[in-house]
Design a protein around this motif. Structure first.
Motif, short mmCIF file in Angstrom:
data_model
loop_
_atom_site.label_atom_id
_atom_site.label_comp_id
_atom_site.label_asym_id
_atom_site.label_seq_id
_atom_site.Cartn_x
_atom_site.Cartn_y
_atom_site.Cartn_z
N ILE A 3 69.03 45.19 60.29
CA ILE A 3 67.70 45.32 59.78
C ILE A 3 67.62 45.26 58.09
CG2 ILE A 3 67.16 47.77 60.18
CD1 ILE A 3 64.19 46.81 60.77
N LEU A 4 68.29 46.08 57.64
CA LEU A 4 68.54 46.50 56.17
C LEU A 4 69.05 45.11 55.47
CD1 LEU A 4 67.90 48.40 53.91
CD2 LEU A 4 70.11 49.03 53.88
N ILE A 19 63.63 52.25 51.34
CA ILE A 19 63.56 51.73 52.98
C ILE A 19 64.21 52.59 53.56
CG2 ILE A 19 63.81 49.86 54.45
CD1 ILE A 19 64.37 47.96 51.88
N THR A 21 65.05 52.95 57.81
CA THR A 21 65.11 52.24 58.84
C THR A 21 65.80 53.42 59.85
OG1 THR A 21 67.17 51.37 58.66
CG2 THR A 21 65.49 49.98 57.90
N GLN A 22 65.27 52.85 61.09
CA GLN A 22 65.55 53.92 62.19
C GLN A 22 65.66 53.09 63.47
OE1 GLN A 22 63.73 57.57 62.22
NE2 GLN A 22 63.96 57.78 64.61
N ASP A 23 66.60 53.32 64.33
CA ASP A 23 66.58 52.74 65.84
C ASP A 23 66.93 53.94 66.92
OD1 ASP A 23 67.52 51.32 67.90
OD2 ASP A 23 69.00 50.17 67.00
N PRO A 28 66.10 48.48 65.81
CA PRO A 28 65.84 48.65 64.68
C PRO A 28 64.46 48.63 64.28
CG PRO A 28 67.22 47.15 64.32
CD PRO A 28 66.96 47.21 65.85
N TYR A 29 63.86 49.31 63.28
CA TYR A 29 62.60 49.20 62.80
C TYR A 29 62.51 50.23 61.45
CZ TYR A 29 61.41 53.73 64.80
OH TYR A 29 61.40 55.25 65.18
N ILE A 30 61.50 49.66 60.61
CA ILE A 30 61.09 50.41 59.56
C ILE A 30 60.47 51.67 59.68
CG2 ILE A 30 59.82 50.23 57.16
CD1 ILE A 30 60.36 46.92 57.36
N TRP A 33 58.41 52.70 54.25
CA TRP A 33 58.52 51.66 53.08
C TRP A 33 57.95 52.42 51.88
CZ3 TRP A 33 60.82 46.99 53.12
CH2 TRP A 33 60.36 46.09 52.02
N LYS A 42 57.76 42.27 61.53
CA LYS A 42 59.01 42.14 62.35
C LYS A 42 59.02 40.80 62.73
CE LYS A 42 57.37 46.33 65.33
NZ LYS A 42 56.87 46.88 66.61
#
Length: 108
Positions: A3-4, A19, A21-23, A28-30, A33, A42
């Protein structure tokens, strides 16, 4: 999906430290921000990844294991070299002291 990497592809001026991010196992998602630039959706991230995925070299587990093994071996070699250099340095000091004694520079 990286994602990054996808985000950096569509928002190249956003610093990594802006940023988070996490999963959690569902992709993964932001998470956070912190940029003046508009946060990508997305859909934008997914489209960027679809564009990037075919051109990013694939990393196999075997390749990663091999790389890790090579790094360990290189570190061992550097440690051996350092030990050898340390020993040579000690021997040079002893030799220098012996030469100074022979020349009368210092007494034992």
């Amino acid at each position: 999906m990286d994602i990054l990497r996808a985000i950096k592809h569509i928002r190249p001026n956003v610093s990594d430290n802006k940023i988070i991010t996490q999963d959690d196992g569902n992709g993964p998602y932001i998470l956070h921000w912190n940029s003046d630039e508009t946060q990508p959706t997305k859909e934008e991230i997914s489209a960027a990844w679809q564009e990037l995925a075919p051109i990013i070299p694939k990393r196999s587990k075997e390749g990663i294991d091999l790389l890790g093994e090579q790094l360990v071996l290189e570190r061992i070699e550097r440690m051996k070299t350092k030990q050898q250099l340390d020993q040579i340095g000690k021997e040079l000091v002893v030799t220098k002291l012996e030469l100074m004694q022979l020349k009368g520079g210092t007494s034992a």
